[in-house]
Write a protein that holds these residues in place. Structure first.
Motif, PDB file in Angstrom:
ATOM      1  N   PRO A 157      34.648 -15.609  -6.775  1.00 28.97           N
ATOM      2  CA  PRO A 157      35.264 -15.868  -8.074  1.00 28.97           C
ATOM      3  C   PRO A 157      36.659 -15.254  -8.153  1.00 28.97           C
ATOM      4  CG  PRO A 157      33.760 -14.020  -8.241  1.00 28.97           C
ATOM      5  CD  PRO A 157      33.625 -14.550  -6.843  1.00 28.97           C
TER       6      PRO A 157
ATOM      7  N   LEU B 104      32.726 -19.043  -1.834  1.00 30.50           N
ATOM      8  CA  LEU B 104      33.053 -19.315  -3.238  1.00 30.50           C
ATOM      9  C   LEU B 104      33.244 -18.064  -4.090  1.00 30.50           C
ATOM     10  CD1 LEU B 104      30.663 -22.355  -3.844  1.00 30.50           C
ATOM     11  CD2 LEU B 104      33.161 -22.406  -3.642  1.00 30.50           C
TER      12      LEU B 104
ATOM     13  N   ASP C  79      33.634 -24.893 -16.688  1.00 31.69           N
ATOM     14  CA  ASP C  79      33.828 -23.969 -17.803  1.00 31.69           C
ATOM     15  C   ASP C  79      34.174 -24.699 -19.098  1.00 31.69           C
ATOM     16  OD1 ASP C  79      36.317 -24.559 -16.422  1.00 31.69           O
ATOM     17  OD2 ASP C  79      37.276 -23.134 -17.775  1.00 31.69           O
TER      18      ASP C  79
ATOM     19  N   CYS D 284      24.772 -24.024  -7.134  1.00 33.78           N
ATOM     20  CA  CYS D 284      26.226 -24.240  -7.143  1.00 33.78           C
ATOM     21  C   CYS D 284      26.575 -25.521  -7.901  1.00 33.78           C
ATOM     22  CB  CYS D 284      26.761 -24.295  -5.716  1.00 33.78           C
ATOM     23  SG  CYS D 284      28.561 -24.245  -5.619  1.00 33.78           S
TER      24      CYS D 284
ATOM     25  N   ARG E  74      39.206 -15.122  -5.213  1.00 36.29           N
ATOM     26  CA  ARG E  74      39.129 -16.470  -4.650  1.00 36.29           C
ATOM     27  C   ARG E  74      39.873 -16.545  -3.315  1.00 36.29           C
ATOM     28  NH1 ARG E  74      40.556 -22.311  -7.604  1.00 36.29           N
ATOM     29  NH2 ARG E  74      39.592 -23.570  -5.960  1.00 36.29           N
TER      30      ARG E  74
ATOM     31  N   THR F 103      28.375 -28.159  -9.828  1.00 32.15           N
ATOM     32  CA  THR F 103      29.799 -28.432 -10.053  1.00 32.15           C
ATOM     33  C   THR F 103      30.009 -29.836 -10.615  1.00 32.15           C
ATOM     34  OG1 THR F 103      30.031 -29.162  -7.750  1.00 32.15           O
ATOM     35  CG2 THR F 103      30.613 -26.875  -8.241  1.00 32.15           C
TER      36      THR F 103
ATOM     37  N   VAL G 281      32.766 -20.866  -9.134  1.00 29.85           N
ATOM     38  CA  VAL G 281      33.516 -22.048  -9.565  1.00 29.85           C
ATOM     39  C   VAL G 281      33.802 -22.001 -11.068  1.00 29.85           C
ATOM     40  CG1 VAL G 281      33.447 -24.577  -9.770  1.00 29.85           C
ATOM     41  CG2 VAL G 281      32.684 -23.485  -7.666  1.00 29.85           C
TER      42      VAL G 281
ATOM     43  N   ASN H  53      40.698 -24.757 -12.000  1.00 31.66           N
ATOM     44  CA  ASN H  53      40.420 -26.193 -11.881  1.00 31.66           C
ATOM     45  C   ASN H  53      38.935 -26.475 -11.677  1.00 31.66           C
ATOM     46  OD1 ASN H  53      40.200 -25.120  -9.339  1.00 31.66           O
ATOM     47  ND2 ASN H  53      41.334 -26.726  -8.292  1.00 31.66           N
ATOM     48  N   GLY H  54      38.084 -25.504 -12.019  1.00 34.70           N
ATOM     49  CA  GLY H  54      36.649 -25.644 -11.771  1.00 34.70           C
ATOM     50  C   GLY H  54      35.950 -26.634 -12.674  1.00 34.70           C
ATOM     51  N   LYS H  55      36.508 -26.865 -13.860  1.00 34.27           N
ATOM     52  CA  LYS H  55      36.059 -27.886 -14.821  1.00 34.27           C
ATOM     53  C   LYS H  55      34.768 -27.558 -15.549  1.00 34.27           C
ATOM     54  CE  LYS H  55      38.476 -31.648 -12.467  1.00 34.27           C
ATOM     55  NZ  LYS H  55      38.362 -32.949 -11.785  1.00 34.27           N
TER      56      LYS H  55
ATOM     57  N   THR I 210      34.825 -19.670 -12.712  1.00 34.99           N
ATOM     58  CA  THR I 210      36.007 -18.845 -12.983  1.00 34.99           C
ATOM     59  C   THR I 210      37.300 -19.498 -12.509  1.00 34.99           C
ATOM     60  OG1 THR I 210      36.028 -17.617 -10.869  1.00 34.99           O
ATOM     61  CG2 THR I 210      34.562 -16.794 -12.622  1.00 34.99           C
ATOM     62  N   PHE I 211      37.188 -20.630 -11.786  1.00 31.94           N
ATOM     63  CA  PHE I 211      38.377 -21.275 -11.233  1.00 31.94           C
ATOM     64  C   PHE I 211      39.138 -22.024 -12.319  1.00 31.94           C
ATOM     65  CE2 PHE I 211      36.194 -21.977  -6.799  1.00 31.94           C
ATOM     66  CZ  PHE I 211      36.116 -20.599  -6.644  1.00 31.94           C
TER      67      PHE I 211
END
Length: 255
Positions: A210, A208, A188, A156, A214, A158, A179, A184-186, A181-182
């Motif tokens: 996607p 978690l 990506d 995981c 979510r 992040t 995360v 605000n996940g950053k 795919t979020f």
């Protein structure tokens, strides 16, 4: 196409009403390899039952999760040690440091983490790292124990690009899940700067989930949404992402 979920808690109580259907749903979508992290001794029986029900698809790890490092942690570590001596597991995990829920146990979390890394080295197994609010503390331990026998997955992931490169420097693959795919996940925003040879896919189900799930219960079939996202980020086909990440999982787990 074979898709590998390198981190899924299929024995979780969240699946008690539909576990078999949920697993078969994933298999029908080419998610056919499930690597199962341990939490503590209270889940061992359920993990073994899961393996017995799906022997061709389920691969077990053994370890003590950092949030389960409590007053009885030495007894729990003995349980891990005894089982590793008794039969084969594919990794020691999930292990690490979690300072989100409780900072007062840091010293015994560090001790449990180091102890289990040594067990992994003893059995030539990878480690699967849980890190929450604890990058500096995790890296401090890894720096102390780093050698040719240290390898595994930073579950995981992040962190930042700099933290990603540092994790990779300790022979860790990065576990990428929902995360990515979020909005605000950053992660990506910089993943394309990481070579795919360092990436494995995971769900951490039932947690978690996607997008577009979510906030709901996650399940292994939803890893296809992570696959889609990575195909978009790397501008390659979903089949290529599945092929490379499954090969990476085989390099780590040996199967």
């Amino acid at each position: 196409m074979i898709i590998t979920d390198t981190h899924t808690h299929l024995y979780s109580e969240a699946f008690d009403t539909d576990r078999k259907a949920m697993i078969e749903r994933a298999i029908s979508q080419n998610v056919s390899r499930f690597f199962i992290p341990a939490i503590d001794s209270t889940y061992t029986k359920a993990m073994m039952a899961l393996e017995a029900d799906f022997p061709d698809h389920v691969f077990l790890m053994m370890g003590l999760h950092p949030t389960s490092v409590k007053d009885n942690y030495k007894e729990e570590l003995k349980h891990v040690e005894d089982l590793l001596a008794k039969r084969h597991f594919y990794a020691v995990g999930e292990i690490g440091i979690d300072l989100y829920w409780d900072t007062s146990t840091l010293s015994i979390q560090q001790e449990a983490f180091k102890c289990q890394i040594e067990l992994a080295k003893q059995y030539d197994l990878p480690i699967v790292i849980h890190c929450r609010n604890a990058f500096d503390e995790i890296f401090e331990v890894l720096e102390e124990v780093a050698d040719d026998k240290l390898f595994g997955i930073f579950h995981c992931f992040t962190g930042t690009l700099e933290q990603a490169h540092r994790a990779i420097s300790y022979n860790m693959k990065l576990g990428i899940g929902g995360v990515a795919t979020f909005k605000n996940g950053k992660i990506d925003q910089f993943l394309k700067a990481i070579d795919l040879k360092h990436i494995v896919l995971e769900t951490d189900s039932p947690y978690l989930a996607p997008k577009p799930y979510r906030g709901k219960r996650n399940e292994s079939a939803y890893i296809t949404k992570v696959l889609e996202k990575l195909a978009d980020i790397y501008s390659v086909s979903e089949e290529k992402i599945a092929e490379i990440t499954t090969a990476n999982s085989k390099d780590i787990f040996g199967i």
